[in-house]
Design a protein around this motif. Sequence first.
Motif, PDB file in Angstrom:
ATOM      1  N   THR A  95     -20.915 -53.117  10.460  1.00 19.27           N
ATOM      2  CA  THR A  95     -20.780 -54.456   9.891  1.00 19.27           C
ATOM      3  C   THR A  95     -21.048 -54.468   8.394  1.00 19.27           C
ATOM      4  O   THR A  95     -22.174 -54.455   7.946  1.00 19.27           O
ATOM      5  CB  THR A  95     -21.778 -55.420  10.547  1.00 19.27           C
ATOM      6  N   GLU A 128     -29.992 -62.471  22.077  1.00 18.95           N
ATOM      7  CA  GLU A 128     -28.649 -62.371  22.640  1.00 18.95           C
ATOM      8  C   GLU A 128     -27.745 -63.434  22.002  1.00 18.95           C
ATOM      9  O   GLU A 128     -26.577 -63.181  21.710  1.00 18.95           O
ATOM     10  CB  GLU A 128     -28.717 -62.571  24.153  1.00 18.95           C
ATOM     11  N   LEU A 174     -22.659 -63.269  16.137  1.00 22.20           N
ATOM     12  CA  LEU A 174     -22.065 -62.258  15.266  1.00 22.20           C
ATOM     13  C   LEU A 174     -20.549 -62.178  15.449  1.00 22.20           C
ATOM     14  O   LEU A 174     -19.823 -61.888  14.506  1.00 22.20           O
ATOM     15  CB  LEU A 174     -22.684 -60.890  15.552  1.00 22.20           C
ATOM     16  N   HIS A 196     -27.232 -46.419  15.533  1.00 18.99           N
ATOM     17  CA  HIS A 196     -26.721 -47.795  15.529  1.00 18.99           C
ATOM     18  C   HIS A 196     -25.309 -47.815  14.952  1.00 18.99           C
ATOM     19  O   HIS A 196     -25.014 -47.076  14.028  1.00 18.99           O
ATOM     20  CB  HIS A 196     -27.644 -48.674  14.697  1.00 18.99           C
ATOM     21  N   GLY A 245     -27.918 -57.730  12.486  1.00 19.36           N
ATOM     22  CA  GLY A 245     -26.946 -57.158  13.402  1.00 19.36           C
ATOM     23  C   GLY A 245     -26.952 -55.640  13.331  1.00 19.36           C
ATOM     24  O   GLY A 245     -26.509 -54.946  14.253  1.00 19.36           O
ATOM     25  N   PHE A 250     -26.700 -62.181  18.623  1.00 18.58           N
ATOM     26  CA  PHE A 250     -25.621 -61.192  18.717  1.00 18.58           C
ATOM     27  C   PHE A 250     -24.300 -61.868  19.057  1.00 18.58           C
ATOM     28  O   PHE A 250     -23.238 -61.490  18.559  1.00 18.58           O
ATOM     29  CB  PHE A 250     -25.957 -60.127  19.764  1.00 18.58           C
ATOM     30  N   ASP A 251     -24.412 -62.880  19.895  1.00 21.82           N
ATOM     31  CA  ASP A 251     -23.225 -63.638  20.271  1.00 21.82           C
ATOM     32  C   ASP A 251     -22.600 -64.296  19.050  1.00 21.82           C
ATOM     33  O   ASP A 251     -21.382 -64.319  18.894  1.00 21.82           O
ATOM     34  CB  ASP A 251     -23.612 -64.720  21.289  1.00 21.82           C
ATOM     35  N   LEU A 293     -32.337 -59.710  16.352  1.00 22.93           N
ATOM     36  CA  LEU A 293     -31.446 -60.714  16.901  1.00 22.93           C
ATOM     37  C   LEU A 293     -31.710 -60.915  18.387  1.00 22.93           C
ATOM     38  O   LEU A 293     -32.007 -59.962  19.104  1.00 22.93           O
ATOM     39  CB  LEU A 293     -29.986 -60.302  16.707  1.00 22.93           C
TER      40      LEU A 293
END
Lengths: 125, 125
Positions: B9, A87, A93, B5, A35, A90-91, A85
Amino acid sequence: MIPGHPHTTDSCRPVSEILARVGDKWSVLVVVQLGCGRMRFSELRRALAGISQKMLTTTLRGLERDGFVTRTVHPTVPPKVEYALTELGFDLLGPVKALGDWAAANGPRMDAARARFDAVQAGAG
Amino acid sequence: MIPGHPHTTDSCRPVSEILARVGDKWSVLVVVQLGCGRMRFSELRRALAGISQKMLTTTLRGLERDGFVTRTVHPTVPPKVEYALTELGFDLLGPVKALGDWAAANGPRMDAARARFDAVQAGAG
DNA sequence: CGGCATCCGAATAGATACTG
DNA sequence: CAGTATCTATTCGGATGCCG
């Protein structure tokens, strides 16, 4: 008893499934790590600090299979393989970080409960 | 580090911890089940349908230790032991159900990705 | 009914050695 | 550097038998 409880929670099945996929020791760690941006194999291994090369490979394969990460091979010398990652990754996450925030906020409470429990066990046998 | 970035996190550590505690095969299922209200041992076992008595005992002990559930023994004949979520347990239900919802919504996507991956593997070796 | 102890098989995870 | 293959140690999980 919970009066007027909806009892509509059928979260059991899906929770069980997602946990079967990413509930192992490393998957979520890898996802969270990625991420932060795309990384190559050895970077991930360094970042995770403790994972074996075999487990990292296995974990990445599983995540790639489930569509959470992509694997990009650069045909250079020496070889260079980068992971990132998707999509979907990332979702994922989102809820994972929610769980992470919860854990960060309530970890002390869990520790306290554990200490209390252990103390009672020692005292009451 | 990735330039530009977000990198906000730091969920890695806490996520790992919460997963180490409730990331096993049954803990979350028990918590979700108890989210529907207090239940006795045999009710839980029936509801979970597949868990062995040993694992249910072990799981409940762990959850009790970490402060997620309470264990109440009714000194009757025959014996009756009831389990219920603590406030911490109910709190945990939030992020867990969020993850469940995500899994329910994205499970098909994961299945599709898996099928795609397997097809590519079969075709490209 | 609820729970513990023990034994055994299956699955997991790590170390090591080897390949491209 | 990245990945595979093999071997081994550890853990997980289930079946059984016994107790309060």
